[in-house]
Design an enzyme around this catalytic site. Structure first.
Site, PDB file in Angstrom:
ATOM      1  CB  SER A 199     -21.664  24.720 -40.681  1.00 54.90           C
ATOM      2  OG  SER A 199     -21.716  23.688 -41.659  1.00 54.90           O
TER       3      SER A 199
ATOM      4  CE1 TYR B 191     -26.462  23.177 -38.795  1.00 50.87           C
ATOM      5  CE2 TYR B 191     -25.199  23.005 -40.832  1.00 50.87           C
ATOM      6  CZ  TYR B 191     -25.254  22.956 -39.450  1.00 50.87           C
ATOM      7  OH  TYR B 191     -24.124  22.694 -38.728  1.00 50.87           O
TER       8      TYR B 191
END
Length: 268
Positions: free
Chosen positions: A130, A143
């Site tokens: 990501s 995250y």
């Protein structure tokens, strides 16, 4: 002979888009899901049961692919989960589960396929990370940490496995229109929380970014290009210009200047 591709987390979102795109290009596709029976349109490609946090399901899936095809050319480590919340208020158990899913899970799948790829003398592993993994984002810190850790472990594994003819690379997507928000763990916005206003506002903004995100097929097209590339790069980014440019800014600007940009963006 068509390449055999294993894609984790292929029942929806980016994983499904990659699976359908590559199948259309003539690849033999094996997708995985924790609960494949829930998906009635799984006939488009074979969907096997796999939970990246459970070693026996990983081994069973890899064994099935090898038994049926005699080889495994490409692994796309896509399965993952979202997690949001102030670090102070996010339960440690949920942080550990996020790392089990987003970090240790992909490593476990890689460990299962590497002996087969080494025996073949070839193989490609694509880890879907990501853009959030390139920076510590407020209320997405866990995250960011899981995806950043996967980026770094990929750099190390590339060098360790290079002599065996195996290529490993990262693809870091930005915000894409998927159902990730629905499967995400988010710490509740507590009424008595000192983060109530800022976290609550950020949570709404995160959901809006996903809903207004790009086409997951953009990620599928990038993965397809990588498969056709003889010597893939270490890192790829796919997303809106500003999302990718934010990584450039982080490298170019002093730490506190970049931090101020994020603080202003998140209205903290």
């Amino acid at each position: 002979m068509p390449k055999v591709v294993l894609i984790t987390g292929a029942s929806s979102g980016i994983g499904k888009s990659i699976a359908l795109f590559l199948k259309d290009k003539g690849f033999v596709i094996y997708g995985t899901s924790r609960n494949p029976d829930q998906f009635t349109d799984g006939n488009a490609f074979k969907l096997l049961q796999l939970d990246v946090t459970k070693q026996d399901t990983i081994q069973n899936t890899v064994n099935t692919v090898i038994a049926e095809q005699g080889k495994l050319d490409v692994l796309i480590n896509n399965a993952g989960m979202g997690i949001t919340g102030p670090i102070e208020e996010t339960p440690i158990e949920e942080m550990k589960f996020a790392f089990d899913t987003n970090f240790y899970g992909p490593i476990s799948v890689m460990k299962a396929v590497l002996p087969h790829m080494r025996k073949q003398g070839s193989g490609l592993i694509v880890n879907i990370t990501s853009i959030a993994g390139y920076m510590g984002l407020p209320f997405r810190g866990v995250y960011s940490a899981t995806k950043g850790a996967l980026e770094l472990i990929t750099e190390a594994m590339r060098m360790e496995t290079k002599a065996f003819g195996i290529q490993i690379t990262n693809v870091a997507p930005g915000d894409f229109a998927t159902n990730i928000a629905s499967g995400r763990y988010h710490t509740p916005v507590f009424d008595d929380s000192p983060y109530k206003e800022t976290y609550g506002m950020s949570l709404k903004e995160m959901d809006a970014h996903v809903d207004q995100g790009g086409d997951p097929n953009d990620v599928a097209k990038q993965v397809y290009k990588i498969i056709l590339t003889k010597k893939p790069r270490i890192h790829y980014k796919v997303g809106a210009f500003m999302q990718k440019f934010s990584i450039v800014l982080k490298r170019a600007l002093p730490d506190k200047v970049y931090e101020k940009l994020l603080v202003n963006h998140y209205k903290l």
